[in-house]
Scaffold this active site. Structure first.
Site, PDB file in Angstrom:
ATOM      1  N   ARG A  46       0.842  -1.212   0.000  1.00 44.05           N
ATOM      2  CA  ARG A  46       0.000   0.000   0.000  1.00 44.05           C
ATOM      3  C   ARG A  46       0.873   1.256   0.000  1.00 44.05           C
ATOM      4  O   ARG A  46       1.004   1.932  -1.003  1.00 44.05           O
ATOM      5  CB  ARG A  46      -0.960  -0.028   1.207  1.00 44.05           C
TER       6      ARG A  46
ATOM      7  N   CYS B 165       4.350   9.578  -0.188  1.00 48.57           N
ATOM      8  CA  CYS B 165       2.935   9.955  -0.237  1.00 48.57           C
ATOM      9  C   CYS B 165       2.783  11.027  -1.300  1.00 48.57           C
ATOM     10  O   CYS B 165       3.513  12.016  -1.290  1.00 48.57           O
ATOM     11  CB  CYS B 165       2.479  10.474   1.127  1.00 48.57           C
TER      12      CYS B 165
HETATM   13  P1  HMG Z   1     -12.886  15.060  -2.152  1.00 50.48           P
HETATM   14  O1  HMG Z   1     -12.557  15.373  -3.578  1.00 50.48           O
HETATM   15  O2  HMG Z   1     -12.786  16.149  -1.159  1.00 50.48           O
HETATM   16  O3  HMG Z   1     -14.311  14.433  -1.912  1.00 50.48           O
HETATM   17  O4  HMG Z   1     -11.961  13.835  -1.717  1.00 50.48           O
HETATM   18  P2  HMG Z   1     -15.497  13.973  -2.787  1.00 50.48           P
HETATM   19  O5  HMG Z   1     -16.441  13.374  -1.811  1.00 50.48           O
HETATM   20  O6  HMG Z   1     -15.943  15.116  -3.631  1.00 50.48           O
HETATM   21  O7  HMG Z   1     -14.944  12.817  -3.728  1.00 50.48           O
HETATM   22  C1  HMG Z   1     -14.207  13.030  -4.908  1.00 50.48           C
HETATM   23  C2  HMG Z   1     -14.469  11.887  -5.862  1.00 50.48           C
HETATM   24  O8  HMG Z   1     -13.961  10.681  -5.286  1.00 50.48           O
HETATM   25  C3  HMG Z   1     -15.945  11.625  -6.113  1.00 50.48           C
HETATM   26  O9  HMG Z   1     -16.043  11.062  -7.411  1.00 50.48           O
HETATM   27  C4  HMG Z   1     -16.278  10.560  -5.103  1.00 50.48           C
HETATM   28  O10 HMG Z   1     -17.362   9.763  -5.472  1.00 50.48           O
HETATM   29  C5  HMG Z   1     -15.013   9.741  -5.076  1.00 50.48           C
HETATM   30  P3  HMG Z   1     -16.695  11.908  -8.614  1.00 50.48           P
HETATM   31  O11 HMG Z   1     -18.074  12.236  -8.162  1.00 50.48           O
HETATM   32  O12 HMG Z   1     -15.830  13.153  -8.742  1.00 50.48           O
HETATM   33  O13 HMG Z   1     -16.611  10.975  -9.769  1.00 50.48           O
HETATM   34  N1  HMG Z   1     -14.751   9.083  -3.800  1.00 50.48           N
HETATM   35  C6  HMG Z   1     -14.295   7.824  -3.694  1.00 50.48           C
HETATM   36  N2  HMG Z   1     -13.996   6.907  -4.618  1.00 50.48           N
HETATM   37  C7  HMG Z   1     -13.558   5.715  -4.175  1.00 50.48           C
HETATM   38  N3  HMG Z   1     -13.390   5.415  -2.864  1.00 50.48           N
HETATM   39  C8  HMG Z   1     -13.677   6.323  -1.921  1.00 50.48           C
HETATM   40  C9  HMG Z   1     -14.158   7.593  -2.333  1.00 50.48           C
HETATM   41  N4  HMG Z   1     -14.534   8.699  -1.652  1.00 50.48           N
HETATM   42  C10 HMG Z   1     -14.900   9.592  -2.564  1.00 50.48           C
HETATM   43  N5  HMG Z   1     -13.503   6.024  -0.626  1.00 50.48           N
HETATM   44  C11 HMG Z   1     -11.168  12.026  -0.332  1.00 50.48           C
HETATM   45  C12 HMG Z   1     -11.927  13.352  -0.378  1.00 50.48           C
HETATM   46  C13 HMG Z   1     -10.903  11.677   1.114  1.00 50.48           C
HETATM   47  C14 HMG Z   1     -12.044  10.961  -0.979  1.00 50.48           C
HETATM   48  C15 HMG Z   1      -9.855  12.192  -1.131  1.00 50.48           C
HETATM   49  O14 HMG Z   1      -9.181  13.316  -0.643  1.00 50.48           O
HETATM   50  C16 HMG Z   1      -8.953  10.995  -1.039  1.00 50.48           C
HETATM   51  O15 HMG Z   1      -9.274   9.936  -1.546  1.00 50.48           O
HETATM   52  N6  HMG Z   1      -7.790  11.149  -0.390  1.00 50.48           N
HETATM   53  C17 HMG Z   1      -6.877  10.042  -0.156  1.00 50.48           C
HETATM   54  C18 HMG Z   1      -5.451  10.502  -0.222  1.00 50.48           C
HETATM   55  C19 HMG Z   1      -4.546   9.330   0.037  1.00 50.48           C
HETATM   56  O16 HMG Z   1      -4.907   8.181  -0.167  1.00 50.48           O
HETATM   57  N7  HMG Z   1      -3.305   9.614   0.511  1.00 50.48           N
HETATM   58  C20 HMG Z   1      -2.355   8.582   0.777  1.00 50.48           C
HETATM   59  C21 HMG Z   1      -2.700   7.745   1.963  1.00 50.48           C
HETATM   60  S1  HMG Z   1      -2.301   8.535   3.534  1.00 50.48           S
HETATM   61  C22 HMG Z   1      -0.599   8.244   3.730  1.00 50.48           C
HETATM   62  O17 HMG Z   1       0.044   7.776   2.832  1.00 50.48           O
HETATM   63  C23 HMG Z   1       0.030   8.512   5.073  1.00 50.48           C
HETATM   64  C24 HMG Z   1       0.305   7.231   5.865  1.00 50.48           C
HETATM   65  O18 HMG Z   1       1.160   6.363   5.147  1.00 50.48           O
HETATM   66  C25 HMG Z   1       0.943   7.585   7.206  1.00 50.48           C
HETATM   67  C26 HMG Z   1       2.151   8.522   7.071  1.00 50.48           C
HETATM   68  O19 HMG Z   1       3.099   8.193   6.350  1.00 50.48           O
HETATM   69  O20 HMG Z   1       2.061   9.577   7.700  1.00 50.48           O
HETATM   70  C27 HMG Z   1      -0.996   6.474   6.167  1.00 50.48           C
HETATM   71 MG    MG Z   2       3.309   6.528   5.083  1.00 47.20          MG
END
Ligand code: HMG
Ligand code: MG
Length: 279
Positions: free
Chosen positions: A12, A234
């Protein structure tokens, strides 16, 4: 010496940042190899918006395609209810909600304030039929807001436990934390929860991840996230390099006398496989 668990997050966190789309079959082969190495938990999927993280769009196929090993929990990230529904349908064994200790990264990563992101977790915690882990990002440094106040980390950690997370993983998201920062942060965080409920999640941009692991060990932390071959980063944390390499953490822990229960040869083979699929 006490045992230490390495939580493999390569499939992931390791792969999510890769620009070229990696074939689903390759991801499945990597997870299947990792499943024979002795890990108890492997993070393999992320049910986030495919517009935000295209590489994780095949998460359901990956979870359906893997050969599940007994005693291994296959984990997925779930930022909202839609993500949880995907994770339940794909039979993830556990899920993780992810928050930030800094507002700048919260906005960049999930398009929400810290408070708004936590509000999305409440229905997840109520509905999830499986254990929920919590992440807190930017526990020492934020690429947008600069140094993080340890009190801000402790506050978010306390919230996640209050919601019902079984463990909270503390992320040095951009891999620039110093051992002094990790020490100060853990001093604050262990005021609000026991160290054996925490995990360290260190990226390794500045080459200090193993030193930071030692500091966390001295505070009683006994779980560390890592990615084979040090893959990762990220997409919403500019400058973030990979996770600390599982191979390096394994060698480091074992040489300090902490058994991990892992097969170093299989871990090394999985690392070479991950590197090859990265191209
Ligand atoms: P948004 O654009 O504010 O919200 O995104 P939205 O509700 O308008 O959704 C945008 C589009 O995504 C829409 O589709 C939704 O339906 C769809 P459209 O109508 O435009 O066709 N959507 C989804 N699709 C699939 N699965 C879902 C989902 N939710 C909405 N669950 C949102 C808000 C949170 C969805 C977005 O910002 C997002 O997906 N962010 C994720 C970012 C991410 O994954 N970052 C990496 C992981 S975190 C990390 O790496 C840190 C970690 O490793 C720890 C560390 O290192 O610190 C964990
Ligand atoms: Mg991380």
């Amino acid at each position: 010496m006490s045992a230490v668990e390495i939580f493999e997050v390569g499939p992931r966190d390791g792969l999510q940042n890769e620009k070229a789309q990696i074939a689903t079959a390759d991801k499945i082969a990597l997870v299947d190899m990792l499943s024979t190495a002795g890990f108890k938990r492997i993070e393999v999927a992320s049910f986030v918006s495919p517009k935000w993280v295209p590489q994780m769009a095949d998460s359901a196929e990956v979870l359906h395609g893997i050969t599940r090993a007994d005693g291994v929990s296959y984990a997925a990230l779930t930022p909202n209810m839609r993500g949880l529904e995907g994770a339940i349908a794909a039979k993830a064994d556990e899920v993780a909600v992810f928050a930030s200790a800094s507002e700048g990264f919260s906005k960049a990563n999930v398009n929400a304030t810290i408070e708004e992101s936590i509000a999305r977790f409440i229905p997840i915690m109520e509905a999830a039929p499986m254990p929920v882990r919590g992440y807190v990002s930017c526990v020492a440094e934020c690429p947008y807001d600069g140094p993080t106040d340890p009190a801000d980390v402790a506050r978010v950690v306390a919230r996640l436990f209050k919601l019902g997370c079984y463990e909270v993983s503390l992320g040095d998201t951009i891999g620039r934390a110093t051992p002094e920062q990790i020490d100060a942060m853990l001093t604050a965080v262990t005021q609000v929860c026991a160290a054996d409920k925490l995990a360290g999640h260190f990226h390794d941009t500045a080459g200090r991840a193993l030193l930071n692991i030692d500091v966390a060990l001295s505070h009683g932390v006994r779980v560390f996230d890592a990615a084979v071959a040090g893959l990762g980063g990220c997409p919403y944390a500019p400058g973030a390099a990979g996770n600390v390499a599982t191979e390096a953490v394994l060698a480091h822990l074992e040489s300090a006398g902490h058994p991990t229960g892992l097969d170093a040869d299989i871990v090394a083979r999985a690392g070479r496989m991950a590197q090859a699929m990265r191209g």
